[in-house]
Design an enzyme around this catalytic site. Sequence first.
Site, short mmCIF file in Angstrom:
data_model
loop_
_atom_site.label_atom_id
_atom_site.label_comp_id
_atom_site.label_asym_id
_atom_site.label_seq_id
_atom_site.Cartn_x
_atom_site.Cartn_y
_atom_site.Cartn_z
N ARG B 48 -14.83 -107.45 1.16
CA ARG B 48 -16.19 -107.37 1.68
C ARG B 48 -16.81 -106.04 1.28
O ARG B 48 -18.00 -105.95 0.98
CB ARG B 48 -16.19 -107.52 3.22
CG ARG B 48 -17.56 -107.24 3.85
CD ARG B 48 -17.70 -107.80 5.25
NE ARG B 48 -16.59 -107.46 6.12
CZ ARG B 48 -16.33 -106.23 6.59
NH1 ARG B 48 -17.12 -105.21 6.29
NH2 ARG B 48 -15.28 -106.02 7.36
N TYR B 101 -42.16 -116.02 -2.04
CA TYR B 101 -41.32 -117.22 -1.94
C TYR B 101 -41.26 -117.67 -0.47
O TYR B 101 -41.16 -116.86 0.45
CB TYR B 101 -39.92 -116.88 -2.48
CG TYR B 101 -38.87 -117.89 -2.16
CD1 TYR B 101 -39.02 -119.23 -2.53
CD2 TYR B 101 -37.69 -117.52 -1.51
CE1 TYR B 101 -38.05 -120.15 -2.25
CE2 TYR B 101 -36.71 -118.44 -1.23
CZ TYR B 101 -36.89 -119.77 -1.58
OH TYR B 101 -35.92 -120.68 -1.29
N ASP B 173 -39.57 -108.01 -6.05
CA ASP B 173 -38.72 -109.13 -6.43
C ASP B 173 -38.99 -109.43 -7.90
O ASP B 173 -40.07 -109.91 -8.25
CB ASP B 173 -39.04 -110.34 -5.54
CG ASP B 173 -38.07 -111.48 -5.78
OD1 ASP B 173 -37.61 -111.64 -6.93
OD2 ASP B 173 -37.78 -112.23 -4.82
N LYS B 198 -31.16 -117.52 -10.62
CA LYS B 198 -32.14 -117.98 -11.58
C LYS B 198 -31.75 -117.59 -13.00
O LYS B 198 -30.77 -118.06 -13.51
CB LYS B 198 -33.52 -117.42 -11.17
CG LYS B 198 -33.86 -117.65 -9.68
CD LYS B 198 -33.82 -119.12 -9.29
CE LYS B 198 -34.28 -119.43 -7.87
NZ LYS B 198 -33.60 -118.79 -6.77
#
Lengths: 269, 383, 432
Positions: B48, B101, B173, B198
Amino acid sequence: MYFDVNGKQVFATTGGKPFDNGKPAVIFLHGSGLDHTFWGLHSRFFAFRNYAVLVPDLPGHTHSDGPALTSIEAMADWLDDIVVALDARNVSLVAHSQGCLTALEFASRYPERVRTVSFVASGLATPVNKVLLDAAENDPEAAVAMMLGWGFGSAGQLHQGPIPGNSMVAGGRTVMRGNTPTALVTDLKACNAYGNGRQAAAKITCPVQVIVAGKDRMAPAKATAELIEHLNNPVVAVIAQSGHMLPQEAPDQCRSLLKTFIFSNNPAT
Amino acid sequence: MGFRTRQIHAGVTPDPTTGSILTPIYQSTTYVQPSVDEYLSKGYTYSRSGNPTVKALELKLADLEGGIDCACFGTGMSAVLATMLAFLEAGAHAIVSDVAYGGTYRLSTKILSRFGVDYTFADTSNPDDVAASVRENTKLILTETPANPTMKCSDIAAISDIARKVRAVHAVDNTFLTPYYQLPLELGADVSIHSTTKYMDGHNATVGGAVISKSEEHAAAVRFIQNSTGTIMSPQVAWLTLQGCKTLSVRMDAQSASAMAIAEFLEAHPKVEQVAYPGLTSFAQHELSSRQASGFGAMLWFEVKGGVSAGKRLMDNVELWTLAENLGSVESLITHPVTMTHADVEPAERARVGIIDGLVRASVGLEDTDDLIAALAAALEQV
Amino acid sequence: MSRFLNFDTLSLHAGQTVDAEHGARATPIYQTTSYVFPDTDTASSIFNLERGGHAYSRITNPTVGVLEQRIAALEDGSAAVCTSSGMAATFCAITAILGQGDHIVASTQMYGGNISLMKNTLPRFGITTTFVDPTDIDGFRTAIQANTKLIYGELIGNPGLDILDLEAIAKIGADHHVPFMVDATFNTPYLCRCFDYGANMTIHSVTKWMGGHGAAIGGVVVDGGNFDWGATDKYPTITEPYAPFSGINLWEEFGPSAFATRIRAEAMRDIGPSMSPMNAFLLLQGIETLSLRMDRHLSNTMALLDYLSNHKQVSWVNHPSLPSHSSHDLARKYLPKGAGSIISFGVEGGREAGKAFIENVELASHLANVGDAKTLIIHPATTTHSRIDAAALSAAGITEDMVRLSVGLEDVADITADFDNGFRAARQLAKQ
């Protein structure tokens, strides 16, 4: 290859290249109960770098005719017979464990034959634990387990190994089981009886190298310190994480040390 | 070194033990420590907090974006969440692109608002609207440019100036253009965010996100959230994304060239009402796009004459183009934002920001341009 | 660690060297094709077999290497080579030592793929096979010819579940200088380590119990290191110079791992049926729980044997653990923990009853694989052997009422409840 020594067949590998006595020789000596396969990676390294390589099976081990030799002194003489038979010249000896005692004795008896000696994981003497001696005589399978158990460090016990897919401990076990009927116990008795190390070491004049396994449980630090003390100006290196079976457990580091030492003291053309 | 070299080599060094040319997939939870005193001497304790495979991707993305550090996340949304958590707290205010978004909108209005964060959805395509929205407690300005799905662009440099004056963090972004075409940090932004799902992955294989910071201070804040909230990327995802990144520029160039051709085809088609693609001279912010980015990307939208029903008929009949939600992959995808990606945005808000009901979003993939155009032409025939 | 480690410890740790750079506790997945050499000397050293290491993932891969060494450790073999499937393992193992004009003696009770390989494929390359009933020890001896170079069998036969008498067959092999290879898929090293009884090499479809989760296809060849290849001149691929590697003599140089090295140097290099690193990782995960799973497979098997033996609609039950089985004594000798988790049984009412039973169980998956964590079931007469008549079925040891069961790890009460439904359907069919 097979060749005759004193009327008996001796087997030795030559590292994948024919033995050519016009080149300086590197002769590898294996330890108790083992055979030529112990030095596979290292012998091929030198054979492919213009040395005449020889890795004999001791009498009574794997492919060499028996019986096994009963003393270190006899092994040293036998080794000299090999050197004479093959007319090997400019010999670098590379020895492991019991082989180191033979190398001590050989180099002190026949100094003119030897250019260098590399002692790997050895003391000046190798007193053998009584439990192990008894086991070798009466319960060979238990003796093999003890020797490989003490011999290989944790890496060996975890079936690690430098060759992908190969377990060094299982390979060693197969070889030793093959040599248990008489060879192993004879070897161990010979080691136990050998007491001439101090005198022999003092007589050796050629360059010598000692490679120490930091986690050696078969050649303890005290015995190794004695060897270093009695040799003349040895080049000493310690591979801290390795157990007794150092040439197999840490082959890259071992090769690198042997290479530096032998290339400079016994160069091949 | 150039982008194409860096997209392949940055962050990746041959494995020292085996020489393995690719970074191994360290699918391991934990790391053996040599001794108590040497705890963390090899840099890893628990996956982690850090994983060698994920780290290789983080180094690569930081290099490509020109940042000081990158933190990778399980999804693009967790990258956005980490940015908000890193720079906001109860009582703080954030300005978010009104055309962001739908997931970002939902995260702001439905979740972080419950923890006392105040949001203004500003028209970031107009820097004055951003300046007017600034409050004393504004800590974060989050812009998305080009925005999804309207393609509206925001002036990164101008908004960065505003942010700097009020000591707010400007996060951009950069998913649509990627660092190959647009470098927000170089233009003045503090943080660049990606949905690596993406173009970074590019093959519809993974979901993932990344936050790249320009300063040590911001990087530390994001890293703290990454470790504390545990919204991390898996080693398998990082490994696949590392492979995808190697062809990023090649795919972007080819897909963008196709997008330009498709936009021109659609603009000239009698059944098409309007097309929005930053590469078209008709695009309202064509000049801004040309100035702050070196390419126009492979996203566009268009409206078929006849509104929603005509658009639906097109999407139901088009072949080769897949009706699916993702974007940025080698497969060409077509989406109806009003019913799919932006369904959670209030209708009034959608109308205000320009997500009209007939808007069809296209993510141009890597197929032959001619085949993509032929498929659209055939579908338009049936409208 | 001053003694040999035990099975469960080895199944977790053997073969793995914790990665030196990061200390990752799990074995990293080296999803890479090739390896960067630090210098040309290292590169040539690896090609000359002077140095262990990796050059190209078709031949070796670090993740696959861990699996290989782990299986070698569990089998007590000297080396192992993993392959892309169990059949690839069998093919590579056979062709490493046999060529045109050579001959195999093999058991009749084997997996269909093995039989097809020996009956149909290998003859095209001049390798012929004589098949012998596994219970006919003299048959093995008399089938040996001058050109016989391999004896091959499965410890737990398929489908009759007859047990191969390993020591007796190994002695025949040793007497004739012929190596004895065992397909140990059904037993795994947990139930029997075949080298302890004189077998010289084993192969596994690790797809089955070894991996255990039906997640990855894979195979392995394990070299027992206990065959004296140099005792005759019958095995030139092992004992003669091998030209592609500077004329190296594998038997002299590699001794107990000469056979495995030949497969590595030839089959993996020239044919290339390599296991993928991802599959190796998944299979390593499976092996970590091998003994736990096998114990449960066996206890469920015993419970189901009890259930089936006492069921009115079961006409017969076949498993070597049952005293009625002709191999019961051999099973006790070679498989003391249990004789595997495959059961065959007959459903009262013949072909249609067997079919009805299968169609009405839900938990047990109807498919042709074995060795999954899930219970698998098949009716050979209507599926795998549906195109052959009753006489041919009987010759293959398959009856029309036969159901083959691969017992999984489910709660056994749920399996029996599921079977109750199957038997109910078979009963109703009989009433109609």
